[in-house]
Enzyme design. Sequence first.
Site, PDB file in Angstrom:
ATOM      1  N   HIS A 275      25.022  22.432  72.375  1.00  0.00           N
ATOM      2  CA  HIS A 275      24.168  21.356  72.895  1.00  0.00           C
ATOM      3  C   HIS A 275      24.351  20.127  72.005  1.00  0.00           C
ATOM      4  CE1 HIS A 275      20.773  19.534  74.909  1.00  0.00           C
ATOM      5  NE2 HIS A 275      20.372  19.114  73.729  1.00  0.00           N
ATOM      6  N   ASP A 387      17.435  20.891  77.623  1.00  0.00           N
ATOM      7  CA  ASP A 387      16.574  20.325  76.583  1.00  0.00           C
ATOM      8  C   ASP A 387      15.856  19.062  77.034  1.00  0.00           C
ATOM      9  OD1 ASP A 387      15.524  19.877  74.017  1.00  0.00           O
ATOM     10  OD2 ASP A 387      17.192  18.590  73.465  1.00  0.00           O
ATOM     11  N   HIS A 592      18.503  12.207  77.282  1.00  0.00           N
ATOM     12  CA  HIS A 592      17.155  12.734  77.056  1.00  0.00           C
ATOM     13  C   HIS A 592      16.561  12.564  75.652  1.00  0.00           C
ATOM     14  CE1 HIS A 592      19.533  16.522  76.175  1.00  0.00           C
ATOM     15  NE2 HIS A 592      18.741  16.476  75.127  1.00  0.00           N
TER      16      HIS A 592
HETATM   17 ZN   LIG Z   1      18.848  17.680  73.369  1.00  0.00          ZN
END
Ligand SMILES: [Zn+2]
Length: 1075
Positions: A275, A387, A592
């Site tokens: 990620h 996420d 994000h």
């Molecule tokens: Zn993230």
Amino acid sequence: MAASRLTVETPRKVPMEQVVMKHRRTTLERAEKFISNLYFTDVNLYGRLYPKQCEASMITHWAAPLNVYTSYEEAVKQKFAPVEVGQSFGPTWGTHWFHVTVNVPLEWIGEEVRLRWNSSSEALVWVNGQPRQGLCSEYERFDFPLTDNLQKEKCSFSVYIEMACNGMFGAGDNGMIAPPKLDKTFTLNFCQVAVFNRKAYNLLREVELLHDIAKHMPEGSERGYQALYTVNDMINNCDVNDTSSYERCHQISAKFFKQRNGDSQHTTYAMGHAHIDTAWLWPYSETIRKCARSWSCTIRLMEKYPNFTFTCSQAQQYEWIKERYPSLYEDIKKFVKEGRFIPVGGTWVEMDGLIPSGEAFIRQFLYGQKFFEKEFGMTCKEFWLPDTFGYSGQLPQIMRHCGITRFLTQKMSWNLVNKFPHHTFYWEGIDNSKVLAHFPSGDTYEMKGNVQEVLRTAKNFQDKGRSDKTAFLFGFGDGGNGPSEDMIERLDRIKDVDGLPRVKMSTPDEFFTAIENEDSSKLCRWAGELYLEMHNGTYTTHAKVKKMNRKCELLLQHVEFLSCVAMATKSSVYPSVELNRLWKLLLLNQFHDVLPGSSIGMVYEDAHKYYNSIMESGSNLLAQASTNIFLKPCDESDKSLVIWNTVSWDRSEVISVQGQDESESPNKRRKTDTNVNVPQQIDKKGNKLYYVKVPSYGMSDLVNSCIRDINPWSVNAENMDDGVIMIKNDQIEACIDKYGRITKLLVNGSNKNMISSDYPANQFILYDDIPLYWDAWDVMDYHLETRKPVMKLLKPAEIEDNGPLRVTVMVSLEISKESQIEQTIILDVASPYIKFDTKVKWFENRKFLKVEFPTSMHTREATYDIQFGHIRRPNHQNTSWDTARYEVCGHKWTDISEYGFGVAVLNDSKYGHSAVDNILRLSLLRSSKAPDRNADMGEHEFTYGLMPHTGTFQEAGVIKQGYCLNSPLNTQYEHYDSNIVAPSSYFTLDSSQVVLDTVKKSEDNDDTIILRLYESFGGSCCCTISTVLSFSSVQICNGLEQTTEDDTFDIKTTGDKITFNIKPFQILTLKIKLN
Ligand SMILES: [Zn+2]
């Protein structure tokens, strides 16, 4: 006396009885110490991993200039000077290049040899000009393999190392999310060559797994004890200094590992993952390097482990790598083709899940999927957003509209109050679209492949009995370089071991297909949004980012509409390339941690640079398109004010014209201009005001649009007693007190005061806003207990302008010594709402500014505008689920209604809202200090509106007014072509229920335009669109602009009209081929 006989016993031939101890704790800890990298390394197995070591022969160094990207080619041309281990390098965000030369001792021939580098930072190893592998000190990823089998002919090695002066989580000053410390240095702790003892490594993995099984199997488990005494036996039989004893140990462990599972065991589908936040505690530029470091590691592992798979999202990151690291990108392409490096998500970036507009969501998929299709010949089947801080109830339909039927996230496990009840389920959007959703039940997307995680994944899974499958994403994110050799080796050894869930190296497609085929009919459903009970301050933090996001989203749509008209009327070519570039910048900023406001200050310098570029170029494109439409051979003197309406309703509004004055240009006046050049009102600032009517998606000029007959509707303001000002037009009437608060609000024709009789509306409130940890992210429920009204007057309310088109009332308030509010309260002729143009000087610390509107409505829910529709949420606190939603996300408007009446609050740039009982609150500004200590400090401008209404909000036109407030009429002086008929509507809809949201050129065809519409009221209807643009065919297509065969959808075209039936909240994309 009998003689005694002496007997001599012969020694026994059997060995002495073995002592068998039985103590779980000591046995467990014994195994732990046997592989510890801290204790007893001089005598344990870990200490045998690198049996021979020596220093690198030569290290030379060059410091790259700060804040400038230096390529490998440029770097190696520089003059490198010798440095030594123990030296430190900085400052933060700096880059240092090292040239490391290694002469491996000849006695190591035949051995596996590694270079070991620890610069307390992230680094990238380059060999022969190619990026080979990332290194990361934080996760002890020090090793770069030089050879598996050292040959006499090749004992010397030379590599370059690009060291980045930051850690995995940037360079926080004393705490991970603290703002970066800019003068950090990073020490080169070691640079060695070492023999890697593969046999010791393999044995170490087995001991580790057995220890973990013994430790983490449920108390009393037979398998746990079997593992415990297997590992104990291995240690008894192991002489760490004699590698030949390791084989005996393998034989002991093999007995355990060979015992297989039964058929009923849970299966966890393992997929490598990293990620990588596209920007967060580091700037965008560092993300590019993080991707190169992580993905080069991944490619090396793919070369070594043929079953290893890796899932990777975010087209933007691929594009960066393509541009900057072409050889790495070629390797990636090769493994994508093999189906092992797997593009997922289908979006441009992993965007915020709540704030982007409906059209921006579609573009995330459109540009993402187009990229994957062009580069790899495939599109993603799964939406991948592990996420993100909450998920809009419109996402299921948007996903399906973009060819995606599956969804994976993990963040919902962060809920602070309520545990989300499913891990595998159908998620149903506001229009009833369903997608198959899965949340990895191990509660993280950064697994390390250990036993505890595998057991936890199976144990936590909440859909047991309905499904027996979970996803398992392993790999370090954010610069930890993704999956490691250790993780793959662990997972491979436990793929089928009795007592543990099965582990299958897999792909998202294999995983979701298995659920669809075997379990789909037994799964539960969840309807509506996925509300994350955390991080709800992110709807407000970094207010300017939110404002620019809203402005840029709309500007690009307006450019697209005008450019379509210009293209359709053969006036100019559609600016596809530039629009693509601008959209991608906007989509990037929707990442994000950027749009939510949770990044460091440096990120926002870049973000605003991109926003400014969009505004500048977008405004030019808009002006150019308008000019091109009118720029026909005509008299130079024919110049007139052209007014564009870019929403799907006809509208009558007051426009304010600055600058060039028509009345001062007598030559530039059309013959019919008898009295139009006389402004109907000049405001206090000298702006000329006109009241105009412009048709939907259309334009007019001032002559034809100006409504002269305004007397019956005039607006005026009147001073009453006690400093109260009454403002009134034909629609509404309101009383404003000296603080600028609305104490009375009536809709014409009714005498119901829409405002609470106890508390005035437009009351500013200051709250304490000290979260528990995640400063920029979280506003906690207890902030509501600290309500303090802002009541210090700097300048009481005073009438500034007074009709006949507009009244304005000015007021200013002091929030604190540092912070003030200056507000202009506006009521225009015939307007159904009061507008509040607000300027705030804001220099607070952990305070939260809101404005509240206590109404007189009786209701149990409030309604919020979201992407292509709206949702209702409770305004009470009955259950823990209701209570947890004390701060929620909404877009252009919120509404609270009872039977017959309602009050809506409109806004031009805000996303945080709350509704408790009959009070609507709009969240304005926060003042978090981490990770950006200057977040939101400075001056802000924003607008909101208060709209009382009769009937429902749908009938009253709240949706339309939300659009109008956000998309003011656009005015421009053009060389007016009298052949163009004004007023002119390019698209007219006969139903106010249906919104034409987007008009753009098709991505693939130059003679085709795309219309995107949606049903906005939440009910079915029939709608007809009329257009003056001549077209030959209409087709239904999806968000990717591919035509679809939807036989449930009936569409009729007759002449210039297109007629269709549309379902509640349905999104409809039409492809129109122009003549
Ligand atoms: Zn993230």
